[in-house]
Design an enzyme around this catalytic site. Structure first.
Site, PDB file in Angstrom:
ATOM      1  N   TYR A  33      10.826   7.869   8.895  1.00  0.00           N
ATOM      2  CA  TYR A  33      12.186   7.416   8.648  1.00  0.00           C
ATOM      3  C   TYR A  33      13.073   8.666   8.633  1.00  0.00           C
ATOM      4  O   TYR A  33      12.607   9.770   8.871  1.00  0.00           O
ATOM      5  CB  TYR A  33      12.263   6.611   7.353  1.00  0.00           C
ATOM      6  CG  TYR A  33      11.460   5.335   7.428  1.00  0.00           C
ATOM      7  CD1 TYR A  33      11.776   4.361   8.373  1.00  0.00           C
ATOM      8  CD2 TYR A  33      10.360   5.120   6.596  1.00  0.00           C
ATOM      9  CE1 TYR A  33      11.024   3.198   8.488  1.00  0.00           C
ATOM     10  CE2 TYR A  33       9.612   3.951   6.692  1.00  0.00           C
ATOM     11  CZ  TYR A  33       9.946   2.997   7.642  1.00  0.00           C
ATOM     12  OH  TYR A  33       9.200   1.855   7.749  1.00  0.00           O
ATOM     13  N   ALA A 210      -0.839  -0.931  -2.805  1.00  0.00           N
ATOM     14  CA  ALA A 210       0.152  -1.733  -2.087  1.00  0.00           C
ATOM     15  C   ALA A 210      -0.440  -3.054  -1.652  1.00  0.00           C
ATOM     16  O   ALA A 210      -0.228  -4.088  -2.276  1.00  0.00           O
ATOM     17  CB  ALA A 210       0.702  -0.959  -0.900  1.00  0.00           C
ATOM     18  N   ARG A 211      -1.209  -3.039  -0.564  1.00  0.00           N
ATOM     19  CA  ARG A 211      -1.761  -4.295  -0.050  1.00  0.00           C
ATOM     20  C   ARG A 211      -2.594  -5.033  -1.094  1.00  0.00           C
ATOM     21  O   ARG A 211      -2.550  -6.261  -1.183  1.00  0.00           O
ATOM     22  CB  ARG A 211      -2.598  -4.027   1.204  1.00  0.00           C
ATOM     23  CG  ARG A 211      -1.791  -3.721   2.447  1.00  0.00           C
ATOM     24  CD  ARG A 211      -2.675  -3.208   3.566  1.00  0.00           C
ATOM     25  NE  ARG A 211      -3.241  -1.890   3.247  1.00  0.00           N
ATOM     26  CZ  ARG A 211      -4.076  -1.218   4.022  1.00  0.00           C
ATOM     27  NH1 ARG A 211      -4.470  -1.754   5.175  1.00  0.00           N
ATOM     28  NH2 ARG A 211      -4.508  -0.036   3.686  1.00  0.00           N
TER      29      ARG A 211
END
Length: 277
Positions: A33, A210-211
């Site tokens: 990003y 996270a997941r």
């Protein structure tokens, strides 16, 4: 003027987060990003003071971190997530990333550094590991049908598959643990208490999940109640294909609805391994 505006906007966002009652702020310096793209030698072709040497490429991300800290002072913890490796030729990589981490540590604006890798634009599966759901991604992209067809055709080359294994970023993260004294956050394949204890034994102060939490938001509480708890996340990565209608675990769809969610209907079951059905 654009540089000054973006830096100030990060500070404004940090102030807004504090006012909203958040306890910590993480500045995203990874995954290619905007700040991360400046760090990448391949993506940053500038010839001014923001390109070329690592010191120049690191200037903009460091300004952002400084602005966030100035905006919030000591009211909340400030962390940054940064790439150890971009995962493609010519990208940000060791040992430059270690040197950048040293710069962040010397600046003194961060309470901890979270170590990640991969590029959302160049090599997304370097971050995720496991199955690459490119057909499902193509089926659910809110784009023209021709573009979705193109994703079906070239998606396998873009979504390179890397085998999943527990603590898959640990080897690279050790380089940072040896080089730094500041608190570090280990992520990547943290799904059980064994992995958490391994991270602590290796000198990491925190772990990130996270997941596994997308699959089971109560996983940490379950681990506390029963240390032998094993995550139900299968690393199928179909959650990646739900980012357009709303990120969630597709296994919950089958649990709640008795069948796959309608957004996955266009991706035929024949295209998916049995573990995803």
């Amino acid at each position: 003027a654009d540089f000054a505006r973006v830096v100030e906007q990060h500070g404004a966002a940090a102030r807004m987060a504090v006012e909203a009652g958040f306890d910590a702020i993480e500045v995203h310096l990874g995954h290619n990003y905007l700040p991360s793209s400046f760090l990448s030698p391949r993506l940053n072709s500038r010839t001014d003071e923001f390109g070329g040497s690592l010191a120049n490429r690191a200037s903009f991300p460091r300004q952002i971190v400084a602005a966030v800290r100035e905006a919030v002072g000591g009211q909340v913890a400030v962390l940054a997530k940064m790439n150890m490796r971009d995962g493609y030729r010519g990208g940000f990589d060791l040992p430059e990333s270690v040197e950048f981490a040293r710069l962040l540590e010397s600046d003194g604006h961060l309470d901890a550094l979270e170590l990640t890798g991969g590029s959302s634009f160049m090599n997304p599966m370097y971050l995720f590991r496991g199955d690459a759901p490119y057909r499902e991604m193509a089926a659910n992209m809110p784009l023209h049908p021709v573009i979705r067809m193109g994703m079906r055709m070239v998606g396998k080359g873009f979504f390179k598959e890397y085998p999943y294994k527990p603590l898959y970023f640990l080897d690279n993260a050790r380089e940072f643990r040896r080089a730094l004294t500041m608190p570090l956050v280990l992520l990547g394949g943290v799904t059980d208490l064994t992995g958490m204890r391994t991270a602590m034994d290796e000198g990491f102060e925190y772990v990130a999940m996270a997941r596994a939490l997308l699959r089971e938001p109560d996983l940490v509480n379950r681990l506390r109640a029963d240390p032998s708890t094993v995550s139900r996340c299968t690393h199928c990565n179909l959650c990646m294909s739900t980012i357009y209608p709303g990120t969630h675990c597709h296994l919950d769809d089958e649990h709640v609805y008795g069948e796959a969610h309608p957004i996955l209907a266009e991706a035929s079951s024949a295209d998916r391994p049995e573990t995803r059905s």
